[in-house]
Write an enzyme that holds these catalytic residues in place. Structure first.
Site, PDB file in Angstrom:
ATOM      1  N   ARG A   1      44.158 -31.339   1.913  1.00  0.00           N
ATOM      2  CA  ARG A   1      44.190 -30.185   2.821  1.00  0.00           C
ATOM      3  C   ARG A   1      44.766 -28.943   2.145  1.00  0.00           C
ATOM      4  NH1 ARG A   1      46.308 -34.095   6.681  1.00  0.00           N
ATOM      5  NH2 ARG A   1      44.898 -34.272   8.440  1.00  0.00           N
TER       6      ARG A   1
ATOM      7  N   CYS B   1      34.786 -27.388   6.321  1.00  0.00           N
ATOM      8  CA  CYS B   1      36.235 -27.218   6.302  1.00  0.00           C
ATOM      9  C   CYS B   1      36.931 -28.352   7.068  1.00  0.00           C
ATOM     10  CB  CYS B   1      36.621 -25.826   6.801  1.00  0.00           C
ATOM     11  SG  CYS B   1      38.309 -25.350   6.347  1.00  0.00           S
TER      12      CYS B   1
ATOM     13  N   GLY C   1      38.141 -25.284  11.658  1.00  0.00           N
ATOM     14  CA  GLY C   1      39.208 -25.100  12.638  1.00  0.00           C
ATOM     15  C   GLY C   1      40.451 -25.753  12.070  1.00  0.00           C
TER      16      GLY C   1
ATOM     17  N   HIS D   1      33.298 -22.163   4.793  1.00  0.00           N
ATOM     18  CA  HIS D   1      32.661 -21.779   6.056  1.00  0.00           C
ATOM     19  C   HIS D   1      31.358 -21.030   5.795  1.00  0.00           C
ATOM     20  CE1 HIS D   1      36.070 -22.750   8.709  1.00  0.00           C
ATOM     21  NE2 HIS D   1      36.809 -22.426   7.668  1.00  0.00           N
TER      22      HIS D   1
ATOM     23  N   GLU E   1      29.009 -20.666   7.859  1.00  0.00           N
ATOM     24  CA  GLU E   1      28.624 -20.020   9.117  1.00  0.00           C
ATOM     25  C   GLU E   1      29.206 -18.622   9.272  1.00  0.00           C
ATOM     26  OE1 GLU E   1      32.599 -21.859  10.122  1.00  0.00           O
ATOM     27  OE2 GLU E   1      30.929 -22.346   8.791  1.00  0.00           O
TER      28      GLU E   1
END
Length: 186
Positions: free
Chosen positions: A102, A76, A47, A166, A168
């Protein structure tokens, strides 16, 4: 049965729960601090890391998670939250002895997928990188599990696992299964 929580403040919560269930375990969306006492491990989803930290502060998760000795897996933004250092600022939960940079792979339009060789898991893991961070520095006790283009994108330290991407967002749940079976069940 082992219960794995997914911090449900933002991010791909359902997708993480799906990976937990495909691994053969119970997944729980964690929306309240009290629920942390019901789980054996926690996934901190991706996110936007600043938003995630603000929500964790607002709902009282930071203090509780800093105190708990709970296995955690950050993806992340979740990786950023677990780090001791983020670029030139202090970390948040301070669980992984790493420094994270980042958005180091570029902006949203620079998102990409890459097949990864992740030490101890598999050599064909699909990673989805969306405004992804990378691990710029690791301290003693942190094991590097994978790199992309020379940048560290997966690490583990004790009961903490962190990845820049990610998992997922793919059908491959082997990283989640590894987290549960090697970092919680051990």
């Amino acid at each position: 049965m082992i219960k794995i929580g997914v911090l449900a403040l933002q991010g791909a919560v359902r997708e993480h729960i799906r990976h937990i269930e495909l691994s053969g375990y119970e997944g729980i969306a964690i929306k309240r601090v009290e629920q942390l006492d019901e789980i054996d491990g926690l996934i901190l989803p991706g996110g936007e890391s600043t938003t995630l930290r603000r929500l964790m502060d607002l709902y009282g998760f930071k203090e509780k998670l800093q105190q708990l000795d709970l296995p955690m897996f950050g993806t992340c933004a979740g990786l950023i939250v677990l780090a001791k250092n983020v670029e030139n600022e202090s970390g948040y939960l301070n669980k992984l002895d790493i420094t994270v940079e980042r958005n180091s792979f570029g902006r949203q339009v620079d998102s990409f997928e890459s097949e990864l060789d992740i030490k101890g898991i598999a050599n064909d893991i699909e990673g989805v990188f969306i405004r992804a961070p990378h691990i710029a520095k690791v301290d003693n006790g942190v094991e590097i599990l994978s790199k992309v283009g020379g940048k560290i994108v997966a690490v583990k330290q004790g009961q903490y696992l962190g990845v820049s991407f990610h998992p997922e967002l793919t059908d491959d749940y082997r990283i989640t299964k590894y987290f549960i079976e090697h970092m919680i069940k051990h």
